[in-house]
Design an enzyme around this catalytic site. Structure first.
Site, short mmCIF file in Angstrom:
data_model
loop_
_atom_site.label_atom_id
_atom_site.label_comp_id
_atom_site.label_asym_id
_atom_site.label_seq_id
_atom_site.Cartn_x
_atom_site.Cartn_y
_atom_site.Cartn_z
N ARG A 196 51.26 14.37 -45.11
CA ARG A 196 50.37 15.42 -44.63
C ARG A 196 48.89 15.10 -44.80
O ARG A 196 48.10 15.37 -43.89
CB ARG A 196 50.71 16.71 -45.37
CG ARG A 196 49.73 17.82 -45.10
CD ARG A 196 50.12 19.10 -45.83
NE ARG A 196 49.21 20.17 -45.53
CZ ARG A 196 48.44 20.79 -46.44
NH1 ARG A 196 48.49 20.44 -47.71
NH2 ARG A 196 47.62 21.75 -46.08
N HIS A 236 55.15 15.36 -44.26
CA HIS A 236 54.97 16.14 -45.49
C HIS A 236 55.91 15.67 -46.60
O HIS A 236 56.42 16.47 -47.38
CB HIS A 236 55.17 17.63 -45.22
CG HIS A 236 54.10 18.23 -44.34
ND1 HIS A 236 53.77 17.72 -43.12
CD2 HIS A 236 53.29 19.30 -44.53
CE1 HIS A 236 52.81 18.44 -42.58
NE2 HIS A 236 52.48 19.41 -43.41
N ARG A 249 50.63 11.66 -40.31
CA ARG A 249 51.37 12.44 -39.29
C ARG A 249 50.67 12.38 -37.93
O ARG A 249 51.32 12.45 -36.89
CB ARG A 249 51.56 13.88 -39.75
CG ARG A 249 50.28 14.60 -40.08
CD ARG A 249 50.55 16.00 -40.61
NE ARG A 249 49.40 16.54 -41.28
CZ ARG A 249 49.07 17.83 -41.27
NH1 ARG A 249 49.78 18.69 -40.60
NH2 ARG A 249 48.01 18.25 -41.92
N ASP A 257 52.17 23.92 -51.25
CA ASP A 257 53.44 24.61 -50.97
C ASP A 257 54.44 24.47 -52.13
O ASP A 257 55.35 25.28 -52.27
CB ASP A 257 54.08 24.09 -49.69
CG ASP A 257 53.48 24.76 -48.45
OD1 ASP A 257 52.74 25.75 -48.62
OD2 ASP A 257 53.75 24.28 -47.33
N PHE A 294 63.41 19.03 -44.83
CA PHE A 294 64.33 19.62 -43.85
C PHE A 294 64.92 18.55 -42.93
O PHE A 294 65.85 18.83 -42.17
CB PHE A 294 63.61 20.69 -43.02
CG PHE A 294 62.81 21.65 -43.88
CD1 PHE A 294 63.33 22.14 -45.07
CD2 PHE A 294 61.53 22.02 -43.52
CE1 PHE A 294 62.60 22.99 -45.87
CE2 PHE A 294 60.78 22.88 -44.31
CZ PHE A 294 61.32 23.37 -45.50
N SER A 324 52.33 21.02 -37.16
CA SER A 324 52.34 20.23 -38.38
C SER A 324 52.70 18.77 -38.13
O SER A 324 52.23 17.87 -38.80
CB SER A 324 53.34 20.81 -39.39
OG SER A 324 52.94 22.09 -39.78
N GLU A 355 67.52 23.28 -38.28
CA GLU A 355 67.49 21.82 -38.36
C GLU A 355 68.86 21.20 -38.15
O GLU A 355 68.98 20.11 -37.58
CB GLU A 355 66.91 21.38 -39.70
CG GLU A 355 65.44 21.76 -39.91
CD GLU A 355 65.24 23.20 -40.38
OE1 GLU A 355 66.24 23.88 -40.68
OE2 GLU A 355 64.08 23.65 -40.47
#
Lengths: 317, 281
Positions: free
Chosen positions: A170, A112, A13, A120, A86, A40, A61
């Protein structure tokens, strides 16, 4: 076998974020949109340097995808940033109608992705996104393997007209591809030549494939390793050339075996050159909480799994 | 600029085009199309500053986005009669190999269309995006959009409504076709939406109402007023009351003609109520 060195682990990322920073300097038409995940996605530099070209849309989104589609009208090149989950499943119809069917020049940048999102858990660990995106007519689908490649890909997709899905992750992972690489959309990268088995990997599994090839070499097995960063359009010629030589293949990806890279390779083989194939992928399952390493081990997405699959597929020749 | 009589004539011809298109293929959506004939005609013939020809970017001109894409018959008729493509092409509505798909699309390269629509609730976000780009480009032209009232049941609209006010997208005029009808019946029976004007206002929009969206003078007056309110820090919403099926007596005041085509006899009746003014295609 050809040696690859980790020049210092970095997250993919950050490759995206740094690529976007460069685009900000060099391409005035690039605009960026983010749905409350600027940190993020590492979009902070772009936001700071070009506030007039950065659009914080909040946790919305669907609206972000529509705004991105609209912003292409008048010549902008929108890069959207949010998690892979998302970026795809949540907004599939918005992408389908307003971006893909409308042929809008939007770059959907998704962090991610997969199990390596970690703690998560399954609500955020999408393992279906490659399948969702590759089924959309006209969509280019890219899954990069390290920091350098992600940065190069981010810069390259701005020059490509049409919708693109760029998938990255990530955790900090080995950074081993050249810093000055030329990223060619749709071109496979041959990392190691071999004769007994072809390992075709994408994303975080590419480094694992190289580790697997080293282990296999110690066992007297010569593995060819191909980095497929572009899942669509797929470099079928490179795949067929390699399997024509080795006669079998292992595909490796941080994604469901249904709908992923493995299925694209299988389809290519069935149509052109049937050959035994084993899949290193998740097996039609959701993920769960855990560290990235624990999850990749539990779900069989690492070098050890690739070694095992290679030995198995060679026996099936 | 056309005078009111010329606009009346234009609308009469557009109504003929609408019912003839859907009759020929026995499919399509005449009700909402007829209800918005005045609005879309006034937009293209009177309000919008448009360039000759069509290019996708639309820099240096006003843009329009149709979010409720199922009223494609009225959109196609007005586009054709405003010079975007040959009027005869209306003959190909919904036929195979046509650029006039059931719902509008850019995919077949039909001039005048800048986004696909049909899956509801997406057009406001797109219009906001285009308005953003106009601002970045220093283009002072406006973005118009049209939405069905039932369409506001889609949640994406409310994301967009919140965004446009928060980010002061004040080069946008979004019109809601308040005809109180949707496929399954009256909006108040299907899912009552309460006071739409108050909702837009509560989200921070500048809202005005057109009480009779089937009256050309009122539509012009309302849109002129809307235009005068742009550039003042708020997006502008126009809540426009129309009658679904307007101009064809047996199609009015009911949801039943939302997506049903007239038969031969009904077509003749509908055409008899709307004189041929500019020549049928």
């Amino acid at each position: 076998m050809k040696k690859y060195t980790n020049t210092g682990s970095k997250d993919t990322r950050s490759g995206f974020g740094d690529g976007l920073t460069e685009l900000g300097k060099n391409n005035p038409n690039v605009v960026a949109l983010c749905a409350d995940l600027t940190g993020s996605l590492k979009m902070g530099d772009f936001q700071k340097n070009h506030p007039e070209r950065f659009f914080q849309v909040g946790i919305a989104e669907a609206n972000m995808m529509g705004i991105a589609a609209g912003m292409t009208i008048g010549g902008k090149i929108p890069f959207t940033g949010t998690f892979a989950n998302f970026s795809t499943g949540r907004v599939y119809d918005q992408i389908r109608q307003s971006i893909a069917y409308s042929d809008k020049n939007v770059k959907i940048c998704a962090s991610h992705a997969g199990l390596t999102l970690g703690e998560d858990g399954a609500t955020h660990q999408i393992l279906e996104d490659i399948g969702l995106m590759k089924m959309l007519p006209g969509m280019t689908v890219i899954n990069t393997c390290d920091y350098n490649q992600t940065k190069a890909a981010t810069i390259a997709i701005a020059e490509h007209h049409g919708p693109v899905y760029l998938r990255f992750g990530r955790p900090k992972v080995a950074n081993f591809t050249p810093e000055d690489q030329k990223f060619e959309i749709g071109k496979a990268v041959l990392l190691n030549e071999g004769k007994d088995v072809t390992i075709i990997a994408t994303g975080h599994l590419v480094w694992e494939a190289l580790q697997a090839a080293e282990e296999l070499e110690e066992k007297g097995i010569s593995a060819e390793v191909i980095n497929i960063h572009t899942i669509k359009p797929l470099d079928e010629a490179a795949i067929l050339a390699s399997i024509g030589k080795t006669g079998c293949v292992v595909t490796a990806e941080e994604h469901n075996f249904l709908g992923g890279l493995g299925e694209s390779v299988a389809r290519t083989l069935v149509q052109n050159h049937p050959a035994p194939q084993e899949f290193v992928a998740t097996m039609d399952t959701f993920g769960e909480s855990g560290t990235p390493e624990q999850l990749m081990e539990k779900y069989g997405l690492n070098a050890a799994a690739i070694v095992k699959a290679s030995e198995k597929v060679i026996k099936r020749k | 600029m056309p005078n009111t009589q010329q606009l009346e004539d234009f609308v009469s011809q557009v109504r003929r085009d609408i019912v003839r298109q859907v009759h020929k293929v026995n499919s399509g959506h005449p009700g909402g199309s007829l209800g918005c004939a005045e609005f879309i005609s006034v937009l293209y013939q009177e309000m919008m500053d448009r360039k000759e020809g069509f290019d996708m970017d639309g820099n240096g001109e006003d843009l329009f986005f149709l979010s409720n894409g199922h009223i494609s018959p009225v959109f196609y008729s007005v586009l054709a009669r405003s010079g975007y493509f040959p009027i005869e092409e209306l003959n190909t509505f919904r036929l195979i190999n046509s650029r006039l798909q059931g719902h509008p699309t850019t995919h077949e390269g039909l001039p005048g269309v800048r986004i696909a629509s049909g899956s509801l609730g997406q057009g406001l976000s797109v219009a906001i995006g285009a308005a953003n780009t106009k601002k970045i480009n220093g283009d002072k032209h406006l973005v118009y959009s049209l939405h069905g009232d039932g369409e506001l049941q889609e949640g994406q609209n409310w994301e967009a409504i919140m965004y446009a006010a928060a980010k002061k997208v004040d080069n946008l005029i979004a019109t809601v076709d308040r005809n109180h009808q949707q496929i399954d019946g009256c909006t108040d029976d299907v899912l009552p939406m309460g006071d739409i004007t108050a909702k837009f206002e509560a989200f921070g929009w500048d809202v005005l109402e057109i009480k009779d969206g089937n009256n050309i003078s009122e539509v012009i007056k309302g849109l002129e007023e809307a235009k005068s309110r742009t550039g003042k820090g708020k997006p502008v919403a126009v809540i426009m009351t129309t009658v679904m099926g307007h101009g064809v007596d047996f199609m009015m005041h009911t949801h039943k003609w939302h997506g049903v085509a007239p038969n031969d006899e009904q077509l003749e009746k509908a055409l008899a109520q709307n004189p041929e003014t500019l020549g049928d295609y």
